[in-house]
Design an enzyme around this catalytic site. Structure first.
Site, PDB file in Angstrom:
ATOM      1  N   HIS A  25       0.843  -1.195   0.000  1.00  0.00           N
ATOM      2  CA  HIS A  25       0.000   0.000   0.000  1.00  0.00           C
ATOM      3  C   HIS A  25       0.874   1.240   0.000  1.00  0.00           C
ATOM      4  O   HIS A  25       2.031   1.217   0.438  1.00  0.00           O
ATOM      5  CB  HIS A  25      -0.937   0.011   1.212  1.00  0.00           C
ATOM      6  CG  HIS A  25      -0.270   0.333   2.515  1.00  0.00           C
ATOM      7  ND1 HIS A  25      -0.063   1.628   2.954  1.00  0.00           N
ATOM      8  CD2 HIS A  25       0.259  -0.457   3.479  1.00  0.00           C
ATOM      9  CE1 HIS A  25       0.541   1.617   4.117  1.00  0.00           C
ATOM     10  NE2 HIS A  25       0.753   0.360   4.473  1.00  0.00           N
ATOM     11  N   CYS A  26       0.292   2.338  -0.529  1.00  0.00           N
ATOM     12  CA  CYS A  26       0.954   3.642  -0.457  1.00  0.00           C
ATOM     13  C   CYS A  26       0.121   4.522   0.471  1.00  0.00           C
ATOM     14  O   CYS A  26      -0.458   4.027   1.431  1.00  0.00           O
ATOM     15  CB  CYS A  26       1.124   4.250  -1.850  1.00  0.00           C
ATOM     16  SG  CYS A  26      -0.407   4.419  -2.788  1.00  0.00           S
ATOM     17  N   ALA A  27       0.029   5.804   0.190  1.00  0.00           N
ATOM     18  CA  ALA A  27      -0.652   6.706   1.112  1.00  0.00           C
ATOM     19  C   ALA A  27      -2.156   6.481   1.150  1.00  0.00           C
ATOM     20  O   ALA A  27      -2.792   6.678   2.180  1.00  0.00           O
ATOM     21  CB  ALA A  27      -0.363   8.160   0.726  1.00  0.00           C
ATOM     22  N   ARG A  29      -3.765   3.854  -1.302  1.00  0.00           N
ATOM     23  CA  ARG A  29      -4.179   2.752  -2.168  1.00  0.00           C
ATOM     24  C   ARG A  29      -3.602   1.411  -1.744  1.00  0.00           C
ATOM     25  O   ARG A  29      -2.448   1.323  -1.319  1.00  0.00           O
ATOM     26  CB  ARG A  29      -3.731   3.002  -3.617  1.00  0.00           C
ATOM     27  CG  ARG A  29      -4.121   4.341  -4.165  1.00  0.00           C
ATOM     28  CD  ARG A  29      -3.609   4.527  -5.580  1.00  0.00           C
ATOM     29  NE  ARG A  29      -3.883   5.885  -6.054  1.00  0.00           N
ATOM     30  CZ  ARG A  29      -4.038   6.213  -7.321  1.00  0.00           C
ATOM     31  NH1 ARG A  29      -3.937   5.291  -8.252  1.00  0.00           N
ATOM     32  NH2 ARG A  29      -4.299   7.458  -7.661  1.00  0.00           N
TER      33      ARG A  29
END
Length: 619
Positions: A25-27, A29
């Site tokens: 995951h990113c910030a 998503r």
């Protein structure tokens, strides 16, 4: 356990846990690598109220969640039985285009620590403000301790990148992290400083001259070195006997990769880093205002498709090589343009749910998270998103023209303004960055207020008529059609119930009475309502529009929501549906017609949403 149900639905709709190769995951998503993307149900996922949007890009199946994505990711890992520290790209992961694989590699390496990377940059910016305002002295212990906290990640970049790159390339991350440690070892830094003083090559490794560089804060050398190490590790594990490979394979990786990095990989990668940084500077110097306009206009488009990760290494590399970066400040107007557009929607929207969504999107956008504003507010309305991009271009041109730079990395957010403060103190470049940001925010808000939203109808036209008992108001404006004239035998025959149809002249479906949303089709073209008066109503927008698979339809409510007469239920692109060749005749069916003796349709040809349409006499 709070997100268990959401995690279970996500896993089910991506084809089950057996279809998941990896998930990071990113910030905002979840980024899935799926074995077979065709097994995923993107449209079904979009109907989940916990999912903002689904994007397939860069070889990844991306599920946009929001600020709480880490908690959802943990729940997904638990449900799928995936170890949280599992490699993010196993050998059986599917291959895509070269560009898709590049984006996947970059996101896989940088996303695990992007939060602390942004926090470090923000802390550096706050320290700069404290020094400029005279609150802190650079010689004080307070400043030094906080500076160490803000600078540690950047100084020891090779260690952190070594770990994440090792995981991404499918190797032992502790081996590659050790290689990063060798690049930042005090002995190597001392050798670099000595070579700088000597001004000549005096050191050799097994007779081969060594070119010393300071690899602290470097980006590209360790990534290449990690790839070589992981390749060697796989060869060693494949060829060496199991009795010795546990320690001989790491020995091979360290004994070969570290010297190779100092002799070849490091100098070549450093040269590439410098070429990349100076090449960008050359293009930027050619027309800074044009670069700013392009960045401000296109950044959010890149975010939609997940392509923005391709620029992250460039910004980090600029900071490592040049000590400053001009790209990040030019992205701030793009962020604030979408925030301004969402703010205008908040100020103008009459629908309570839309106002709530827009208000929360503005708050998240100020801190750099624009997905709620883009996917939930601006993009469905189209014009606000376009005006946000236009305002971002204007603001970006101003920022570029002012030669604003940042001196630490972070997300483009309100904190970026603090990171723009030059080491020598506040000057015109900072004020140019502030001006461009404010122009983007105000311009996007103003354009959206003036021309970005459907014109407000007068209060009398919008206010629904009183709803008689056992009656339903018209959910759309348009031409009334007898049910038997609907060009679909299933509806025309009355098998699904009695009612009427409307050929819509606008693009909104509104609640015909007070009640709850009983059902909402995954394709968002039809909705079922349970009225407080006992009436069960089906509103089916168009004939055969299920084939659009949810495109051109936007649901403004979810199953279980309470609605009042006149509340917006569904929005659709009327003209685009017609252009696609579909009949927009909309049947409005009383599903429980058997509970009534008769169903009567109002005797008018043209009708406005909110006027009485159907009356039913109880049996």
């Amino acid at each position: 356990m709070e997100y268990q149900a959401l995690a279970q639905d996500i896993l089910a709709r991506v084809g089950g846990k057996e279809n998941v190769s990896s998930v990071i995951h990113c910030a905002t998503r979840l980024r899935f690598r799926l074995k077979d993307n065709h097994k995923a149900d993107a449209e079904g996922l979009k109907t989940n109220p916990g999912v903002i949007m689904v994007v397939e890009s860069g070889g990844q199946f991306q599920v946009v969640i929001g600020n709480h994505v880490h908690d959802v990711w943990l729940a997904v890992c638990r449900e799928a039985g995936i170890a949280e520290d599992a490699p993010s790209a196993p050998e059986d992961a599917p291959r895509g285009t070269l560009f898709a694989r590049l984006i996947d590699v970059v996101s896989g390496i940088f996303t695990p620590f992007i939060g602390v990377l942004a926090a470090s940059g923000i802390l550096k910016g706050l320290l700069a403000i404290a020094v400029v305002c005279g609150w802190l002295n650079t010689h004080s212990a307070t400043y030094k301790i906080w500076f160490a906290a803000s600078d540690a990640l950047f100084f020891f970049f090779p260690l952190v990148l070594g770990y994440t790159a090792g995981k991404k390339f499918g190797g032992n991350p502790f081996i590659t992290m050790t290689i990063g440690g060798a690049l930042t070892h005090p002995t190597m830094i001392a050798a670099f400083q000595a070579s700088q003083q000597a001004g000549a090559l005096t050191d050799t490794f097994l007779g081969v001259p060594v070119i010393w560089f300071n690899y602290s804060a470097s980006v590209i050398p360790i990534i290449f070195a990690a790839w070589v190490s992981c390749w060697l590790e796989k060869q060693g594990n494949r060829r060496l006997p199991s009795s010795i490979k546990n320690f001989f394979t790491p020995l091979l990786c360290l004994g070969v990769t570290v010297p190779l990095t100092f002799l070849l990989i490091g100098p070549v990668a450093t040269w590439l880093s410098q070429m990349l940084a100076h090449g960008y500077q050359f293009m930027y110097a050619f027309a800074p205002w044009l670069a700013g306009a392009a960045a401000g206009a296109l950044w959010q488009v890149c975010v939609i498709f997940g392509l923005h990760w391709g620029l992250v290494p460039l910004m980090v590399n600029n900071l490592a090589v040049l000590g400053q970066d001009s790209l990040l400040p030019m992205l701030l107007p793009a962020i604030m343009g979408q925030v301004g557009a969402a703010l205008a929607v908040f100020l103008r929207a009459r629908d309570a749910r839309q106002r709530t969504l827009a208000g929360s999107a503005v708050t998240a956008g100020i801190f750099g998270i624009t997905e709620p504003a883009v996917y939930g507010v601006n993009l469905p309305l189209r014009r606000p998103f376009i005006f946000g991009c236009v305002a971002g271009a204007v603001g970006g041109a101003i920022v570029g023209f002012s030669s604003a730079h940042v001196y630490s990395f972070g997300f483009a957010s309100i904190f970026t303004l603090a990171q723009m403060i030059p080491p020598g103190g506040i000057d015109a470049t900072l004020w140019g960055g502030v001006l461009g940001t404010l122009v983007a925010l105000v311009l996007a808000c103003g354009l959206t207020l003036v021309a970005g939203l459907p014109p407000r109808e007068n209060t009398a036209a919008r206010e629904p008529h009183p709803v008689p008992e056992n009656a339903a108001l018209a959910p759309l404006s348009g031409t009334v059609l007898a049910l038997e004239n609907v060009p679909d035998p299933t509806f025309a025959s009355g098998l699904l119930g009695q009612g009427a149809a409307i050929i819509p002249s606008d693009n909104q479906v509104r609640a015909p009475f007070a009640g709850v949303v009983a059902s909402l089709f995954a394709t968002r073209h039809a909705i079922g309502l349970q009225g407080d008066n006992g009436m069960e109503l089906l509103i089916h927008v168009g004939i055969d529009t299920v084939k659009l698979d949810g495109q051109l339809f936007t649901a403004r409510v979810s199953v279980g929501d309470r609605v009042q007469p006149g509340d917006v239920l569904i929005e659709f692109d009327r003209q685009a549906i017609i252009d696609a060749g579909y009949d927009l005749t909309t049947p409005i069916i009383i599903s429980n017609s058997d509970s009534y003796r008769t169903v009567t349709t109002v005797a008018v040809t043209a009708i406005t949403a909110g006027m009485p349409l159907l009356t039913a006499e109880p049996a």
